[in-house]
Design an enzyme around this catalytic site. Structure first.
Site, PDB file in Angstrom:
ATOM      1  N   ASP A   1       0.839  -1.200   0.000  1.00 26.87           N
ATOM      2  CA  ASP A   1       0.000   0.000   0.000  1.00 26.87           C
ATOM      3  C   ASP A   1       0.877   1.255   0.000  1.00 26.87           C
ATOM      4  O   ASP A   1       0.362   2.370  -0.096  1.00 26.87           O
ATOM      5  CB  ASP A   1      -0.998  -0.004   1.167  1.00 26.87           C
ATOM      6  N   SER A   2       2.223   1.070   0.036  1.00 26.09           N
ATOM      7  CA  SER A   2       3.141   2.183  -0.246  1.00 26.09           C
ATOM      8  C   SER A   2       2.914   2.704  -1.662  1.00 26.09           C
ATOM      9  O   SER A   2       3.406   3.783  -2.009  1.00 26.09           O
ATOM     10  CB  SER A   2       4.603   1.746  -0.053  1.00 26.09           C
TER      11      SER A   2
ATOM     12  N   ASP B   1      -0.993  -6.323  -0.246  1.00 26.30           N
ATOM     13  CA  ASP B   1      -1.203  -5.607   1.015  1.00 26.30           C
ATOM     14  C   ASP B   1      -2.686  -5.255   1.152  1.00 26.30           C
ATOM     15  O   ASP B   1      -3.285  -4.698   0.221  1.00 26.30           O
ATOM     16  CB  ASP B   1      -0.398  -4.292   0.973  1.00 26.30           C
TER      17      ASP B   1
ATOM     18  N   LYS C   1      -1.086  -9.490   2.964  1.00 26.26           N
ATOM     19  CA  LYS C   1      -0.387  -8.965   4.144  1.00 26.26           C
ATOM     20  C   LYS C   1      -1.295  -7.974   4.843  1.00 26.26           C
ATOM     21  O   LYS C   1      -2.043  -7.242   4.183  1.00 26.26           O
ATOM     22  CB  LYS C   1       0.925  -8.269   3.740  1.00 26.26           C
TER      23      LYS C   1
ATOM     24  N   GLU D   1      -1.435  -5.382   8.673  1.00 21.48           N
ATOM     25  CA  GLU D   1      -0.651  -4.810   9.762  1.00 21.48           C
ATOM     26  C   GLU D   1      -1.249  -5.149  11.128  1.00 21.48           C
ATOM     27  O   GLU D   1      -2.469  -5.251  11.271  1.00 21.48           O
ATOM     28  CB  GLU D   1      -0.566  -3.279   9.609  1.00 21.48           C
TER      29      GLU D   1
ATOM     30  N   GLU E   1       9.212  -3.863  10.856  1.00 21.68           N
ATOM     31  CA  GLU E   1       9.563  -2.564  10.295  1.00 21.68           C
ATOM     32  C   GLU E   1      10.082  -1.625  11.373  1.00 21.68           C
ATOM     33  O   GLU E   1       9.421  -1.400  12.388  1.00 21.68           O
ATOM     34  CB  GLU E   1       8.336  -1.948   9.590  1.00 21.68           C
TER      35      GLU E   1
HETATM   36  N1  LIG Z   1       8.842   5.488  -0.195  1.00 22.57           N
HETATM   37  C1  LIG Z   1       8.486   4.749   0.870  1.00 22.57           C
HETATM   38  N2  LIG Z   1       9.388   3.980   1.481  1.00 22.57           N
HETATM   39  C2  LIG Z   1       9.051   3.218   2.561  1.00 22.57           C
HETATM   40  O1  LIG Z   1       9.930   2.501   3.092  1.00 22.57           O
HETATM   41  C3  LIG Z   1       7.701   3.258   3.012  1.00 22.57           C
HETATM   42  C4  LIG Z   1       6.780   4.073   2.329  1.00 22.57           C
HETATM   43  N3  LIG Z   1       7.200   4.810   1.275  1.00 22.57           N
HETATM   44  N4  LIG Z   1       5.468   4.138   2.709  1.00 22.57           N
HETATM   45  C5  LIG Z   1       4.975   3.170   3.644  1.00 22.57           C
HETATM   46  C6  LIG Z   1       5.960   2.910   4.695  1.00 22.57           C
HETATM   47  C7  LIG Z   1       6.241   4.081   5.587  1.00 22.57           C
HETATM   48  N5  LIG Z   1       7.611   3.848   5.959  1.00 22.57           N
HETATM   49  C8  LIG Z   1       8.417   4.734   6.648  1.00 22.57           C
HETATM   50  C9  LIG Z   1       8.128   6.086   6.663  1.00 22.57           C
HETATM   51  C10 LIG Z   1       8.936   6.977   7.333  1.00 22.57           C
HETATM   52  C11 LIG Z   1      10.064   6.543   7.988  1.00 22.57           C
HETATM   53  C12 LIG Z   1      10.944   7.528   8.683  1.00 22.57           C
HETATM   54  O2  LIG Z   1      10.694   8.692   8.702  1.00 22.57           O
HETATM   55  N6  LIG Z   1      12.029   7.033   9.279  1.00 22.57           N
HETATM   56  C13 LIG Z   1      13.092   7.852   9.865  1.00 22.57           C
HETATM   57  C14 LIG Z   1      13.484   7.338  11.222  1.00 22.57           C
HETATM   58  C15 LIG Z   1      12.554   7.735  12.301  1.00 22.57           C
HETATM   59  C16 LIG Z   1      13.156   7.461  13.677  1.00 22.57           C
HETATM   60  O3  LIG Z   1      14.383   7.396  13.796  1.00 22.57           O
HETATM   61  O4  LIG Z   1      12.390   7.307  14.641  1.00 22.57           O
HETATM   62  C17 LIG Z   1      14.332   7.726   8.993  1.00 22.57           C
HETATM   63  O5  LIG Z   1      15.064   8.715   8.866  1.00 22.57           O
HETATM   64  O6  LIG Z   1      14.553   6.625   8.464  1.00 22.57           O
HETATM   65  C18 LIG Z   1      10.371   5.181   7.972  1.00 22.57           C
HETATM   66  C19 LIG Z   1       9.544   4.287   7.283  1.00 22.57           C
HETATM   67  C20 LIG Z   1       8.111   2.650   5.315  1.00 22.57           C
HETATM   68  N7  LIG Z   1       7.263   2.538   4.147  1.00 22.57           N
HETATM   69  C1  LIG Z   2       7.225  -1.382   3.433  1.00 21.59           C
HETATM   70  C2  LIG Z   2       6.429  -2.624   3.141  1.00 21.59           C
HETATM   71  C3  LIG Z   2       6.665  -3.690   4.146  1.00 21.59           C
HETATM   72  C4  LIG Z   2       4.973  -2.294   2.992  1.00 21.59           C
HETATM   73  O1  LIG Z   2       4.135  -2.631   3.773  1.00 21.59           O
HETATM   74  C5  LIG Z   2       4.581  -1.522   1.808  1.00 21.59           C
HETATM   75  O2  LIG Z   2       5.398  -1.314   0.897  1.00 21.59           O
HETATM   76  O3  LIG Z   2       3.410  -1.105   1.766  1.00 21.59           O
HETATM   77 MG   LIG Z   3       2.244  -1.638   3.482  1.00 19.58          MG
END
Ligand SMILES: Nc1nc(=O)c2c([nH]1)NC[C@@H]1CN(c3ccc(C(=O)N[C@@H](CCC(=O)O)C(=O)O)cc3)CN21
Ligand SMILES: CC(C)C(=O)C(=O)O
Ligand SMILES: [Mg+2]
Length: 290
Positions: A70-71, A109, A139, A141, A207
């Site tokens: 769903d990303s 998803d 899948k 959540e 995740e």
């Molecule tokens: N383009 C994209 N990549 C992804 O991996 C992803 C999506 N979209 N959409 C659905 C989810 C959302 N995800 C995410 C979204 C934001 C962060 C994020 O902001 N992470 C920070 C760390 C935050 C912390 O340290 O607490 C980072 O800098 O990685 C991580 C995963 C993973 N998934």
């Molecule tokens: C990041 C993965 C695990 C996901 O759920 C997605 O791409 O939607």
């Molecule tokens: Mg997802």
């Protein structure tokens, strides 16, 4: 079927399973192959895919499992997050990915709102994914909170990949923050992991959880763990394809490794084409019909 087939993969173990990557399999990967991979200690890659063309590239590259995530909401459809994505959208994208592939196991998803009401709603949504899109698994959540949903789907013959730790459909409640930090949160993550395994999930996505905790969950469970921002010791890894190929606009999460710069490649090509058209150097005689 499998036992009667003459064309077994050359490196097929005697149990009829196949290695997930690098084998010469002629049939689609199954959830049974995934389950047996953990006993062999085989690590495996998963990528997202949202359309038939991209999926066919990854299928031909031998990626054993493709997630129609769903990303797609933020990566493909222009939403801010995954929250607005609907079953109609996910079913259409998943059907395209199935049509574009021959070997990969396709996991669909379930989007926000399509299973939270309870097991019966989850079964209705998952059944639609399986019947209309043709996915091999779905899948969803949530750990303990999704136990009953997972159980009914598995009892009904639909393989389920679970997803715990950061669950992006709950962004309005939890933000995008590392999960499982601190003793209490770590214990909750372990309970969630055991709960989805007990409910019958064939694998679980972890995740954005600390690497040490992801390693402990991986040692504790008998089903494979699929890490994203969860360190090197999970059984499998998953990345969003537009992130790892450098197509996502703006910031990508810290856990991403960029394997190409498709945004630059595509932008340069589009500008070269525009220059040719404006300058009259495309089309040439060789591109014309008479
Ligand atoms: N383009 C994209 N990549 C992804 O991996 C992803 C999506 N979209 N959409 C659905 C989810 C959302 N995800 C995410 C979204 C934001 C962060 C994020 O902001 N992470 C920070 C760390 C935050 C912390 O340290 O607490 C980072 O800098 O990685 C991580 C995963 C993973 N998934
Ligand atoms: C990041 C993965 C695990 C996901 O759920 C997605 O791409 O939607
Ligand atoms: Mg997802």
């Amino acid at each position: 079927m499998t036992q009667l087939s003459a064309a077994q993969p050359q490196n097929s173990p005697s149990d009829g399973s196949r290695t997930l990557y690098g084998g010469k399999g002629t049939r689609r990967i199954t959830v049974r192959d995934i389950a047996l991979s953990k006993e062999r200690g085989e690590k495996w890659p998963m990528l997202t895919a949202y359309d038939a063309m991209t999926a066919s590239v990854f299928d031909e590259a031998g990626i054993p499992v493709l997630l129609v995530g769903d990303s797609a909401g933020n990566c493909h459809l222009g939403y801010e997050s995954t929250v607005p994505v609907t079953m109609d959208e996910m079913t259409m994208l998943a059907a395209a990915v199935v049509r574009g592939t021959r070997h990969s196991l396709i996991v669909g998803d379930l989007p926000f709102g399509s299973y939270q009401e309870g097991p019966v709603q989850a079964l209705r949504s998952a059944t639609r994914m399986v019947k209309e899109a043709g996915v091999g698994a779905v899948k969803l959540e949530g750990g303990e909170r999704s136990h009953e949903q997972i159980r009914l789907l598995v009892e009904s013959g639909i393989p389920v990949m679970a997803h715990i730790g950061l669950t992006p459909q709950s962004v309005n409640a939890m933000g995008y923050r590392v999960q499982g930090r601190g003793e209490e949160a770590a214990q909750q993550l372990l309970r969630d992991a055991k709960s989805v395994q007990d409910a019958g999930a064939f694998a679980v996505v972890l995740e954005l959880v600390p690497a040490e905790l992801a390693a402990e969950v991986t040692r504790t469970l008998h089903i494979p763990t699929v890490g994203i921002g969860a360190g090197p010791e999970t059984d499998a890894q998953v990345l969003v394809w537009t992130d790892m190929l450098g197509l996502t606009s703006g910031r990508v999460p810290k856990f991403v490794k960029k394997y190409a710069d498709l945004r630059a490649v595509m932008g340069d090509a589009a500008r070269a084409y525009a220059e040719d058209v404006v300058g009259g150097t495309f089309p040439l005689e060789e591109h014309s019909v008479h």
